[in-house]
Design an enzyme around this catalytic site. Structure first.
Site, PDB file in Angstrom:
ATOM      1  N   GLU A 136       0.845  -1.197   0.000  1.00 42.03           N
ATOM      2  CA  GLU A 136       0.000   0.000   0.000  1.00 42.03           C
ATOM      3  C   GLU A 136       0.876   1.241   0.000  1.00 42.03           C
ATOM      4  O   GLU A 136       1.999   1.212   0.510  1.00 42.03           O
ATOM      5  CB  GLU A 136      -0.902  -0.025   1.235  1.00 42.03           C
ATOM      6  CG  GLU A 136      -1.840   1.129   1.386  1.00 42.03           C
ATOM      7  CD  GLU A 136      -2.894   1.262   0.301  1.00 42.03           C
ATOM      8  OE1 GLU A 136      -2.520   1.529  -0.854  1.00 42.03           O
ATOM      9  OE2 GLU A 136      -4.080   1.121   0.608  1.00 42.03           O
ATOM     10  N   ASP A 137       0.355   2.317  -0.566  1.00 44.35           N
ATOM     11  CA  ASP A 137       1.119   3.561  -0.600  1.00 44.35           C
ATOM     12  C   ASP A 137       1.091   4.271   0.744  1.00 44.35           C
ATOM     13  O   ASP A 137       2.118   4.731   1.231  1.00 44.35           O
ATOM     14  CB  ASP A 137       0.625   4.490  -1.716  1.00 44.35           C
ATOM     15  CG  ASP A 137      -0.863   4.811  -1.650  1.00 44.35           C
ATOM     16  OD1 ASP A 137      -1.590   4.230  -0.824  1.00 44.35           O
ATOM     17  OD2 ASP A 137      -1.314   5.652  -2.462  1.00 44.35           O
ATOM     18  N   ASP A 142      -3.717   5.704   6.390  1.00 39.45           N
ATOM     19  CA  ASP A 142      -4.235   6.896   7.040  1.00 39.45           C
ATOM     20  C   ASP A 142      -5.158   6.432   8.170  1.00 39.45           C
ATOM     21  O   ASP A 142      -4.679   6.032   9.224  1.00 39.45           O
ATOM     22  CB  ASP A 142      -4.979   7.728   5.981  1.00 39.45           C
ATOM     23  CG  ASP A 142      -5.337   9.127   6.438  1.00 39.45           C
ATOM     24  OD1 ASP A 142      -5.682   9.301   7.609  1.00 39.45           O
ATOM     25  OD2 ASP A 142      -5.292  10.044   5.612  1.00 39.45           O
ATOM     26  N   PHE A 151      -1.346  16.406   3.812  1.00 40.09           N
ATOM     27  CA  PHE A 151      -1.825  15.801   2.563  1.00 40.09           C
ATOM     28  C   PHE A 151      -0.630  15.700   1.627  1.00 40.09           C
ATOM     29  O   PHE A 151      -0.094  16.713   1.185  1.00 40.09           O
ATOM     30  CB  PHE A 151      -2.947  16.624   1.923  1.00 40.09           C
ATOM     31  CG  PHE A 151      -3.651  15.837   0.855  1.00 40.09           C
ATOM     32  CD1 PHE A 151      -3.171  15.838  -0.453  1.00 40.09           C
ATOM     33  CD2 PHE A 151      -4.739  15.062   1.165  1.00 40.09           C
ATOM     34  CE1 PHE A 151      -3.795  15.083  -1.439  1.00 40.09           C
ATOM     35  CE2 PHE A 151      -5.366  14.301   0.180  1.00 40.09           C
ATOM     36  CZ  PHE A 151      -4.896  14.311  -1.114  1.00 40.09           C
ATOM     37  N   ASP A 177      -1.694  10.719  -5.138  1.00 40.68           N
ATOM     38  CA  ASP A 177      -2.312  11.740  -5.961  1.00 40.68           C
ATOM     39  C   ASP A 177      -3.297  12.610  -5.186  1.00 40.68           C
ATOM     40  O   ASP A 177      -3.650  12.316  -4.044  1.00 40.68           O
ATOM     41  CB  ASP A 177      -3.086  11.078  -7.104  1.00 40.68           C
ATOM     42  CG  ASP A 177      -4.396  10.458  -6.634  1.00 40.68           C
ATOM     43  OD1 ASP A 177      -5.442  10.805  -7.194  1.00 40.68           O
ATOM     44  OD2 ASP A 177      -4.382   9.623  -5.699  1.00 40.68           O
ATOM     45  N   ARG A 188       1.004  12.018  -9.383  1.00 41.69           N
ATOM     46  CA  ARG A 188       1.557  10.679  -9.139  1.00 41.69           C
ATOM     47  C   ARG A 188       2.988  10.546  -9.651  1.00 41.69           C
ATOM     48  O   ARG A 188       3.771   9.778  -9.129  1.00 41.69           O
ATOM     49  CB  ARG A 188       0.698   9.606  -9.809  1.00 41.69           C
ATOM     50  CG  ARG A 188      -0.673   9.431  -9.205  1.00 41.69           C
ATOM     51  CD  ARG A 188      -1.372   8.213  -9.823  1.00 41.69           C
ATOM     52  NE  ARG A 188      -2.785   8.176  -9.549  1.00 41.69           N
ATOM     53  CZ  ARG A 188      -3.326   7.677  -8.445  1.00 41.69           C
ATOM     54  NH1 ARG A 188      -2.559   7.202  -7.501  1.00 41.69           N
ATOM     55  NH2 ARG A 188      -4.633   7.663  -8.295  1.00 41.69           N
TER      56      ARG A 188
END
Length: 178
Positions: A98-99, A102, A151, A158, A164
């Site tokens: 996973e990137d 959160d 953020f 993105d 990206r």
């Protein structure tokens, strides 16, 4: 630096170095196994590609497309599976790539889904861990960086399908999304 970035949080060099370190640890921990490595698209694509190229263990590749954000900057709390894995996970060691984690909602639900489908083990590897925002009971088994509550964009991440391609992790200016 891109004009919409407030500042660079993690440089391309920092990311590359840490990805190699984590991959070496995964090689060691999964020695003698052949895990199914599931990339969560679209955000993880660059991390996923770089990460698997650093591995030396045999792996099988697969992908999922899931969403809990839509066009917003905060998770909606509704997980939508847009593309499921094609592999049967029963009896397999599954590694989810996973990137960013959160709230943890997406990963908690994906982990449970793979357990219900009979995965032998489910391991979570994330590029970024935004731990201050965690509301779900999940934590990554491996993470490259713990980050503050900003953020972030770049290196696959993105905002509305933009940014990206940036080779670093940057903080998006509030004026772009407010």
């Amino acid at each position: 630096m891109h004009i919409d970035c407030e500042r660079i949080m993690l440089t391309e060099e920092q990311i590359k170095e840490r990805v190699v370190e984590v991959a070496k640890q995964v090689d060691k921990d999964f020695h003698g196994k052949e895990p199914l490595v599931v990339g969560i698209l679209k955000g993880s694509i660059i991390f996923y590609g770089d990460f698997i190229r650093c591995l030396h263990i045999p792996i099988t590749l697969d992908f999922m497309v899931v969403s809990s954000y839509g066009a917003g900057t905060v998770s909606s709390g509704n997980l939508k599976i847009k593309k499921d894995v094609e592999s049967d996970v029963k009896g397999k060691d599954v590694i989810i790539i996973e990137d960013i984690i959160d709230s943890g909602f997406t990963l908690a639900n994906l982990k449970q889904l793979f357990v219900e489908r009979g995965a032998k083990t489910v391991t979570i590897i994330t590029l970024l861990d935004k731990y201050e925002r965690r509301t779900a009971d999940v934590k990554p088994d491996y993470n490259c960086f713990k980050i503050e509550d900003e953020f972030v964009i770049g290196y696959g991440l993105d905002y509305n399908e933009r940014y990206r391609m940036l080779p670093y992790i940057g903080i998006l200016k509030r004026s772009v999304y407010e």
